[in-house]
Each structure stands twice: as C-alpha cells, then as structure tokens.
Design a protein around this motif. Structure first.
Motif, short mmCIF file in Angstrom:
data_model
loop_
_atom_site.label_atom_id
_atom_site.label_comp_id
_atom_site.label_asym_id
_atom_site.label_seq_id
_atom_site.Cartn_x
_atom_site.Cartn_y
_atom_site.Cartn_z
N ASP A 108 0.71 -1.10 0.07
CA ASP A 108 -0.34 -0.04 0.32
C ASP A 108 0.56 1.37 -0.03
O ASP A 108 1.60 1.36 0.51
N TYR A 109 0.47 2.14 -0.87
CA TYR A 109 0.85 3.53 -0.88
C TYR A 109 0.41 4.44 -0.61
O TYR A 109 -0.91 4.41 -0.76
N LEU A 110 1.32 5.49 0.15
CA LEU A 110 0.36 6.91 0.55
C LEU A 110 0.92 7.88 -0.11
O LEU A 110 2.16 8.42 -0.61
N PHE A 111 -0.28 8.04 -1.04
CA PHE A 111 0.20 9.67 -2.31
C PHE A 111 -0.73 10.78 -1.85
O PHE A 111 -1.35 11.14 -1.62
N THR A 112 1.22 11.34 -1.23
CA THR A 112 0.89 12.74 -1.35
C THR A 112 -0.17 13.77 -1.02
O THR A 112 0.13 15.19 -0.71
N GLY A 113 -0.18 13.94 -2.76
CA GLY A 113 -0.48 15.11 -3.21
C GLY A 113 -2.45 14.69 -3.83
O GLY A 113 -2.14 15.96 -3.72
N LEU A 114 -2.58 14.19 -2.51
CA LEU A 114 -4.49 13.61 -2.62
C LEU A 114 -4.16 14.98 -1.47
O LEU A 114 -3.98 15.22 -0.51
N GLU A 115 -5.87 15.66 -1.20
CA GLU A 115 -5.80 16.66 -0.87
C GLU A 115 -6.60 16.27 0.56
O GLU A 115 -6.24 17.01 1.70
N GLU A 116 -5.91 14.81 0.81
CA GLU A 116 -7.00 14.60 1.95
C GLU A 116 -5.45 14.33 2.46
O GLU A 116 -5.85 13.73 4.36
N HIS A 117 -4.41 14.26 2.35
CA HIS A 117 -3.28 14.44 3.48
C HIS A 117 -2.34 15.07 3.34
O HIS A 117 -1.84 15.29 4.13
N LYS A 118 -2.84 16.61 2.93
CA LYS A 118 -2.51 18.18 2.99
C LYS A 118 -2.02 18.35 4.29
O LYS A 118 -0.93 18.65 4.78
N LYS A 119 -3.18 17.74 4.70
CA LYS A 119 -3.03 18.72 6.59
C LYS A 119 -2.06 17.99 7.87
O LYS A 119 -1.64 18.44 8.34
N LYS A 120 -2.26 16.26 7.05
CA LYS A 120 -1.13 16.01 8.06
C LYS A 120 0.39 15.82 7.14
O LYS A 120 0.99 16.11 8.22
N ILE A 121 0.54 16.15 6.14
CA ILE A 121 1.83 16.50 5.76
C ILE A 121 2.13 18.05 6.22
O ILE A 121 3.95 18.13 7.14
N ASN A 122 1.57 19.13 6.39
CA ASN A 122 1.67 20.06 6.95
C ASN A 122 2.13 19.65 8.68
O ASN A 122 2.94 20.93 8.69
N GLU A 123 1.37 19.26 9.77
CA GLU A 123 2.08 19.05 10.75
C GLU A 123 3.07 18.48 10.45
O GLU A 123 4.04 18.69 11.94
N PHE A 124 4.05 17.55 9.49
CA PHE A 124 5.29 17.21 10.33
C PHE A 124 6.10 19.02 9.10
O PHE A 124 7.22 18.50 9.40
N GLU A 125 5.26 19.99 9.09
CA GLU A 125 6.71 20.30 8.14
C GLU A 125 7.79 21.81 9.52
O GLU A 125 8.38 21.23 8.75
N PRO A 126 7.25 21.37 10.99
CA PRO A 126 7.72 22.04 11.78
C PRO A 126 9.13 21.43 12.13
O PRO A 126 10.15 21.55 12.37
N TRP A 127 8.40 19.91 12.47
CA TRP A 127 9.63 19.05 12.73
C TRP A 127 10.32 18.80 10.78
O TRP A 127 12.04 18.38 11.52
N LEU A 128 10.44 18.82 10.47
CA LEU A 128 10.93 18.55 9.32
C LEU A 128 12.20 19.83 9.22
O LEU A 128 13.37 19.68 8.89
#
Length: 67
Positions: A40-60
């Motif tokens: 299974d793959y998580l396609f991070t470009g999907l709108e449904e995943h953008k919020k979760k990805i943005n939560e990781f931005e400060p950590w990155l």
C-alpha cells in the motif's frame, strides 16, 4: 489518457512510471521506480493528506541546519 492504452503510451514516450499497476512496466520503466502491487502506498499529493503533511513541516525544518 488514463486508460490502460493511454498510460502505456505515456510510459513509452516519457519513460515515467504510471501509477497504474495493471499495465506492463518491464523494459519501459526503471525497475527502481516500479510500484510493488503487494504494498500500500500513501500518495501525499492527495488533498486528504495535505493537513497531516503540513503537521510534519516544523519537525522537518528542525532537521535542517540553522542559517
């Protein structure tokens, strides 16, 4: 363009991997870029995943060297 035939033509012309797993890849796409149909793959470009990805931005950003 998204049909099997369209994606086969796309791969042949661009040498890019299609996300479709029901079309041949061997000899067309770099083997390192082929998706494993058993995973299974998580396609991070999907709108449904953008919020979760943005939560990781400060950590990155904290991993980057300070200027």
């Amino acid at each position: 363009m998204l049909s099997q035939e369209g994606q086969i033509a796309f791969q042949k012309i661009t040498k890019e991997n299609s996300l479709r797993i029901d079309i041949p890849k061997q000899g067309v796409v770099d083997p390192d870029l082929m998706l494993d149909p058993k995973r299974d793959y998580l396609f991070t470009g999907l709108e449904e995943h953008k919020k979760k990805i943005n939560e990781f931005e400060p950590w990155l950003e904290s991993l980057l060297p300070k200027k």
